[in-house]
Design a protein around this motif. Structure first.
Motif, PDB file in Angstrom:
ATOM      1  N   UNK A   1       6.050  -3.611  10.865  1.00  0.00           N
ATOM      2  CA  UNK A   1       4.678  -3.424  10.422  1.00  0.00           C
ATOM      3  C   UNK A   1       4.225  -1.995  10.699  1.00  0.00           C
ATOM      4  N   UNK A   2       3.575  -1.341   9.731  1.00  0.00           N
ATOM      5  CA  UNK A   2       3.071   0.015   9.968  1.00  0.00           C
ATOM      6  C   UNK A   2       2.071   0.037  11.123  1.00  0.00           C
TER       7      UNK A   2
ATOM      8  N   UNK B   1     -12.687  -2.337   9.887  1.00  0.00           N
ATOM      9  CA  UNK B   1     -11.590  -2.181   8.929  1.00  0.00           C
ATOM     10  C   UNK B   1     -10.258  -2.526   9.569  1.00  0.00           C
ATOM     11  N   UNK B   2     -10.071  -2.103  10.817  1.00  0.00           N
ATOM     12  CA  UNK B   2      -8.807  -2.357  11.511  1.00  0.00           C
ATOM     13  C   UNK B   2      -8.539  -3.855  11.644  1.00  0.00           C
ATOM     14  N   UNK B   3      -9.569  -4.617  11.959  1.00  0.00           N
ATOM     15  CA  UNK B   3      -9.394  -6.071  12.107  1.00  0.00           C
ATOM     16  C   UNK B   3      -8.928  -6.708  10.799  1.00  0.00           C
TER      17      UNK B   3
ATOM     18  N   UNK C   1      -4.891  -9.497   7.542  1.00  0.00           N
ATOM     19  CA  UNK C   1      -4.336  -9.766   6.221  1.00  0.00           C
ATOM     20  C   UNK C   1      -2.946  -9.177   6.003  1.00  0.00           C
ATOM     21  N   UNK C   2      -2.574  -8.161   6.784  1.00  0.00           N
ATOM     22  CA  UNK C   2      -1.291  -7.496   6.543  1.00  0.00           C
ATOM     23  C   UNK C   2      -0.410  -7.443   7.781  1.00  0.00           C
TER      24      UNK C   2
ATOM     25  N   UNK D   1      -3.205   2.440  -0.399  1.00  0.00           N
ATOM     26  CA  UNK D   1      -2.616   3.396  -1.341  1.00  0.00           C
ATOM     27  C   UNK D   1      -1.900   4.521  -0.590  1.00  0.00           C
ATOM     28  N   UNK D   2      -2.550   5.069   0.429  1.00  0.00           N
ATOM     29  CA  UNK D   2      -1.951   6.165   1.179  1.00  0.00           C
ATOM     30  C   UNK D   2      -0.645   5.727   1.843  1.00  0.00           C
ATOM     31  N   UNK D   3      -0.591   4.461   2.260  1.00  0.00           N
ATOM     32  CA  UNK D   3       0.625   3.904   2.854  1.00  0.00           C
ATOM     33  C   UNK D   3       1.685   3.566   1.812  1.00  0.00           C
ATOM     34  N   UNK D   4       1.331   3.705   0.526  1.00  0.00           N
ATOM     35  CA  UNK D   4       2.204   3.294  -0.582  1.00  0.00           C
ATOM     36  C   UNK D   4       2.488   1.799  -0.509  1.00  0.00           C
ATOM     37  N   UNK D   5       1.471   1.049  -0.092  1.00  0.00           N
ATOM     38  CA  UNK D   5       1.552  -0.403   0.021  1.00  0.00           C
ATOM     39  C   UNK D   5       0.922  -1.023  -1.226  1.00  0.00           C
TER      40      UNK D   5
END
Length: 314
Positions: free
Chosen positions: A24-25, A45-47, A52-53, A275-279
């Motif tokens: 996991x990133x 946002x972090x939560x 979810x990911x 998007x920045x993570x290319x996810x």
């Protein structure tokens, strides 16, 4: 004398949902602004990303000597070393004067080629006064990395009482994945000037959203030729640092604590991170339902933040 405000405390946020895996990133959120309650919006946002990911998330806060979150502390950070093995940095700081031993981690990460996301006051993430050796961090650094420096804004008007910027999708950008599920909305952030007159967004910046000031000191003063009423409020770009690897960068000048009450603002932020993570970004955008109730304090200086809170409580 200590020299920089962001206090980063790596906080592994407990969440529900997808179990974390070793692949996991790891996203490190660096907060530290004394105006916009980043210490409340970024953990929210972090939560969601944890739930979810299954991402590993750490949140960095400005702390006082007693270990309480205090965004007015401009020169202290602990835990920024977590950026050493992070996969992404999310930066939301304002006029920090970190000592070299702490700023080093932020600057080193920016050169790594790994993705970055910035919010609002990150156009002026640092402020080193009368310091020729570090003054490039005040303006040149945010311009090159994130696309623009601090210039001016259209003014405060009854902060938090009513929206001040009308946000719309830029022409021909409706199909961009970051805008999946995002619709136009009214933001409480007063509009930052980043493009027009003598100024322009830097590098390969591609505008996603524009904002129009609903009230404007510059309009009142007849300066719209220099500072137009409509300006970009979200864009993507790349930054190529010492590693030689182009890093994906998402930036938005929005970030008032009340902006994040809007689902489209939360989707914009989460989609930008993905998007920045290319996810892969889900159809309709990221699920933007907060894990906990999001009821932030209003923006403002001084004692407007919630006192006596420790990182573990968030």
């Amino acid at each position: 004398m200590r020299t920089l405000l962001i206090v980063v405390l790596g906080l592994f946020l407990a969440g529900t949902g997808t179990a974390q895996t070793s692949s996991a990133p790891h996203i490190v959120f660096v907060t530290g602004d004394e105006e916009y309650r980043s210490e409340e919006s970024m953990p929210m946002l972090a939560r969601i990303l944890k739930r979810d990911y299954g991402f590993e998330v750490s949140v960095c806060y400005a702390l006082n000597e007693e270990g309480f979150i205090d965004p007015n502390v401009l020169d202290n950070i602990e835990g920024l070393e977590q950026l050493e093995d992070a996969d992404m940095m999310v930066l939301f700081t304002r006029f920090r004067a970190l000592p070299d031993s702490q700023a080093h981690y932020i600057l080193k990460f920016a050169e790594s080629g790994k993705p970055m996301v910035g919010f609002r006051t990150t156009t002026h993430a640092f402020l080193y006064k009368d310091d020729a050796e570090r003054e490039h961090l005040n303006n040149d650094w945010p311009t090159h990395v994130f696309g623009q420096q601090w210039i001016t804004h259209h003014g405060h008007f009854d902060d938090g009482e009513a929206p001040l910027t009308r946000v719309k999708i830029a022409e021909n950008m409706q199909s961009h994945p970051i805008l999946s599920g995002v619709t136009g909305f009214d933001a409480f952030s007063w509009l930052y000037h980043v493009d027009g007159g003598e100024w322009g967004l830097y590098g390969d910046s591609e505008v996603l959203l524009n904002g129009t000031a609903l009230q404007s000191n510059h309009a009142n003063a007849g300066r719209l030729d220099q500072f137009p009423l409509t300006n970009p409020v979200a864009w993507t770009k790349t930054y190529t640092g010492a590693s030689g690897v182009p890093a994906r960068v998402f930036f938005t000048t929005l970030g008032h604590p009340y902006d994040f009450k809007a689902e489209s603002m939360r989707k914009l932020a989460l989609n930008g991170i993905l998007w920045a993570l290319d996810h892969e970004i889900p159809d309709g955008g990221a699920n933007a339902e907060p894990v906990l109730s999001y009821e932030p304090n209003n923006s403002g200086f001084g004692d407007k933040f919630k006192p006596n809170m420790r990182p573990a409580e968030l």
